[in-house]
Design an enzyme around this catalytic site. Structure first.
Site, PDB file in Angstrom:
ATOM      1  N   TYR A 130       0.843  -1.206   0.000  1.00  0.00           N
ATOM      2  CA  TYR A 130       0.000   0.000   0.000  1.00  0.00           C
ATOM      3  C   TYR A 130       0.875   1.252   0.000  1.00  0.00           C
ATOM      4  CZ  TYR A 130      -3.331   3.524   1.587  1.00  0.00           C
ATOM      5  OH  TYR A 130      -4.096   4.662   1.693  1.00  0.00           O
ATOM      6  N   LYS A 165       1.444   4.364  -3.021  1.00  0.00           N
ATOM      7  CA  LYS A 165       1.298   5.801  -2.803  1.00  0.00           C
ATOM      8  C   LYS A 165       2.571   6.562  -3.180  1.00  0.00           C
ATOM      9  CE  LYS A 165      -2.926   5.593  -1.360  1.00  0.00           C
ATOM     10  NZ  LYS A 165      -4.032   6.132  -2.178  1.00  0.00           N
TER      11      LYS A 165
END
Length: 348
Positions: free
Chosen positions: A215, A219
């Site tokens: 994750y 980003k």
């Protein structure tokens, strides 16, 4: 005011950044005098959590037309119904987009272009966390990488010329992509062996069970792309920025967390998390309040902040170049490089 590129990198650890962001920063809600009458905005993932709350806050500022972009018609209709009850004068419609599929992203962008005579603001809020390695059948990519980076950047590129053309003359369109401070913890993404950066991240061997690494990496890839995007898009045409809402309770992003971890997460949220209202205010701050100084920058704590520190190194800049080229190749079926070149040539 300096952009993220112009700022020095953080010289403290992530723990200090988290404490400053969560506990020592006062929320800055947009002034109630902001008037969005006549304006049109779309928000992806707007049926729940931060996307829904941002929709509600923008409608309270007299937004005339809201597009709730979701993948589930029933959930979108339910959210639209609640918002219409609160703001009966606004036009609120639901459009379907499945961010895991390129074809759906393309169809959605085409619908936006064909059906909307005006578009002022787009907030790309939809994202996923997966605790198990899962691939998207239509592309073969790992799903966190697919949704949070590849499809989000794809939609952003497709929306750029639409926002430029369909915002009022002399007023730049606004494109805000939801990011995270956790991007600051991700290491420099590197290609392993003969693989590309994207192929390396697709490798199940590089997927961790808690998904934090994956994750966070998704980003930081968006930060790397934003670093390059300033070479193509002028803030006079579309102001593009990334925003971190902070750690927020009451969202569905962690819905896949195991039953064992949920009590611990609930306790941590009670101590450290922001309210959804405060978290969503970061979206409005990025999309409505911040100006050209925020173009292709990362916003955190309601201000322009540095990117991941490796982007200030020669090695990091080379990786950003490589990722940009890989992304252009991945999306060449839609001529995304041509789209970006047209944005640059139109402003040259």
């Amino acid at each position: 005011m300096a952009t993220s590129k112009d700022l020095p990198p953080f010289d403290v650890g992530f723990g200090s950044i988290f404490v400053q962001n969560q506990f020592r920063t006062k929320p800055q809600h947009p002034p109630s005098t902001i008037d969005l009458t006549g304006k049109v905005a779309l928000i992806t993932g707007a049926n729940t959590g931060l996307g829904y709350e941002a929709s509600k806050q923008m409608l309270a500022l007299r937004l005339s037309h809201l597009i709730i972009a979701v993948r589930n018609q029933a959930k979108g209709d339910a959210a639209a119904s609640k918002l219409r009850a609160l703001h009966p004068k606004a036009k609120i419609e639901v459009m379907i987009v499945d961010m895991s599929k390129y074809s759906s992203v393309q169809e959605f962008a085409q619908r936006v272009d064909n059906q909307l005579p005006r578009l002022d603001i787009a907030i790309l809020n939809a994202g996923v966390i997966k605790l198990k390695y899962t691939t998207e059948p239509s592309t073969g990519h790992e799903q966190i990488l697919q949704v949070n980076y590849l499809s989000t950047i794809f939609l952003a590129i497709l929306l750029l010329p639409i926002l430029k053309r369909k915002s009022p003359p002399g007023t730049p369109g606004r494109l805000t992509i939801v990011n995270a401070a956790l991007a600051l913890t991700a290491p420099l993404p590197k290609a392993v062996g003969h693989k590309s950066i994207i192929a390396t991240l697709d490798d199940p061997k590089n997927f961790t069970p808690n998904a934090d690494k994956n994750y966070n990496m998704s980003k930081v890839l968006a930060q790397m792309f934003a670093y390059k995007l300033s070479e193509y898009v002028s803030a006079d045409d579309v102001i593009v920025n990334l925003v971190c809402p902070g750690y927020v309770k009451g969202t569905e992003l962690s819905r896949d967390v195991s039953i064992i971890l949920r009590p611990m997460l609930a306790l941590f949220s009670a101590i450290a998390a922001r309210t959804v209202r405060d978290g969503a205010s970061t979206y409005l701050d990025a999309a409505l309040v911040k100006g050209k100084e925020s173009h292709c920058s990362f916003l955190m704590s309601w201000k322009v902040s540095p990117f991941n520190s490796f982007l200030y190194t020669p090695e990091g800049k080379d990786a950003a170049d490589q990722l940009f080229d890989e992304t252009m190749k991945e999306l060449e079926f839609a001529n995304v490089r041509g789209i970006l070149e047209s944005m640059r040539s139109a402003t040259a």
